[in-house]
Design an enzyme around this catalytic site. Sequence first.
Site, mmCIF file in Angstrom:
data_model
loop_
_atom_site.group_PDB
_atom_site.id
_atom_site.type_symbol
_atom_site.label_atom_id
_atom_site.label_comp_id
_atom_site.label_asym_id
_atom_site.label_seq_id
_atom_site.Cartn_x
_atom_site.Cartn_y
_atom_site.Cartn_z
ATOM 1 N N CYS A 1 6.528 0.103 9.991
ATOM 2 C CA CYS A 1 5.733 -0.732 9.082
ATOM 3 C C CYS A 1 5.705 -2.105 9.733
ATOM 4 O O CYS A 1 6.761 -2.628 10.138
ATOM 5 C CB CYS A 1 6.398 -0.799 7.709
ATOM 6 S SG CYS A 1 5.721 -2.103 6.642
ATOM 7 N N TYR B 1 0.836 -1.206 0.000
ATOM 8 C CA TYR B 1 0.000 0.000 0.000
ATOM 9 C C TYR B 1 0.875 1.262 0.000
ATOM 10 O O TYR B 1 0.422 2.340 -0.368
ATOM 11 C CB TYR B 1 -0.843 0.047 1.287
ATOM 12 C CG TYR B 1 -2.107 -0.782 1.306
ATOM 13 C CD1 TYR B 1 -2.363 -1.769 0.360
ATOM 14 C CD2 TYR B 1 -3.061 -0.570 2.309
ATOM 15 C CE1 TYR B 1 -3.524 -2.526 0.413
ATOM 16 C CE2 TYR B 1 -4.232 -1.316 2.360
ATOM 17 C CZ TYR B 1 -4.453 -2.297 1.424
ATOM 18 O OH TYR B 1 -5.606 -3.034 1.485
ATOM 19 N N CYS C 1 -1.572 -1.923 10.605
ATOM 20 C CA CYS C 1 -0.814 -1.439 9.452
ATOM 21 C C CYS C 1 -0.655 0.073 9.648
ATOM 22 O O CYS C 1 -1.664 0.786 9.768
ATOM 23 C CB CYS C 1 -1.634 -1.745 8.195
ATOM 24 S SG CYS C 1 -0.981 -1.038 6.680
ATOM 25 N N HIS D 1 5.340 -5.038 8.636
ATOM 26 C CA HIS D 1 6.111 -6.094 7.964
ATOM 27 C C HIS D 1 7.528 -6.197 8.549
ATOM 28 O O HIS D 1 8.112 -7.269 8.578
ATOM 29 C CB HIS D 1 6.217 -5.807 6.462
ATOM 30 C CG HIS D 1 4.986 -6.181 5.683
ATOM 31 N ND1 HIS D 1 3.826 -5.450 5.726
ATOM 32 C CD2 HIS D 1 4.750 -7.220 4.841
ATOM 33 C CE1 HIS D 1 2.928 -6.017 4.921
ATOM 34 N NE2 HIS D 1 3.456 -7.092 4.385
HETATM 35 N N1 DGL Z 1 2.421 -3.339 6.883
HETATM 36 C C1 DGL Z 1 2.114 -2.063 6.427
HETATM 37 C C2 DGL Z 1 2.480 -0.951 7.387
HETATM 38 O O1 DGL Z 1 2.571 -1.151 8.570
HETATM 39 C C3 DGL Z 1 2.332 -1.611 5.032
HETATM 40 C C4 DGL Z 1 3.042 -2.358 3.985
HETATM 41 C C5 DGL Z 1 2.611 -1.899 2.610
HETATM 42 O O2 DGL Z 1 1.557 -2.398 2.207
HETATM 43 O O3 DGL Z 1 3.275 -1.057 1.992
HETATM 44 O O4 DGL Z 1 2.636 0.176 6.968
#
Ligand code: DGL
Length: 240
Positions: free
Chosen positions: A171, A42, A73, A173
Amino acid sequence: MERVKIGVFDSGIGGIPVMVKLKKEFPFVDFIYFGDNGNVPYGSRESKEICELTLRGVNELINAGANAVVLACNTASLNWRGEITGVKVFRLIPHIPETFRGEVGYFLGTPSTVSALRASGAFSAFEHIRYFPLPYLAAAVEESVFSDKELVLADHLVTTEQKPAFVYLGCTHYLYYEGKIKRFFRCEKTFDGTDNLIKNIRENKEFSAREICCKPSVSFVGAYAEKNSLAFSQYMKKWS
Ligand code: DGL
């Protein structure tokens, strides 16, 4: 009394480490996970599109029975403009303890998170923060978790002479590679906003009064339910 079912949303697998932390804190709650893996990342999209995709995912969770939703997120949380009657939406909002004000810190996040955060002035009192907008790291994490391909941080980050006092994992991830990121920057301390999220959930009176249920479950919904369920098992085995 209605059982608490927390829906956990992320653009992909990033919300899983957050859900694992929440599960430890709220062991009697049911969790339902939705990851929008078909649209990840995203982080380089326009705010309006991020908000629309997030709303779609949140609605999937509500349709699956969630009576509270966590945006696990940062990108979705900072771009969220919605309001849903009868369902509390908890956002993951970056937070750094005041005691770290004078310290050098590195903030890692998607381009969208970094620009939204800078525009909000949320960390303007933290003068020594250096921001790293990372367009490809979340997708690389996603890929590495499902393959044998090793994640090479040097492809995304630059080494610095300076040793920061903390690194902010902006983030979700990146939580999969917290140890590796710490070693990369030779830094002991990381923040990621989940402590603040847990505090916000605990402080929500209506919510905490309904916390207890027996035989709590974790389920996965959406087109990528199987993939996220696999990431959950792998995370539990390898990372937690
Ligand atoms: N996991 C997501 C976050 O905490 C975003 C990763 C992405 O979709 O760019 O921002």
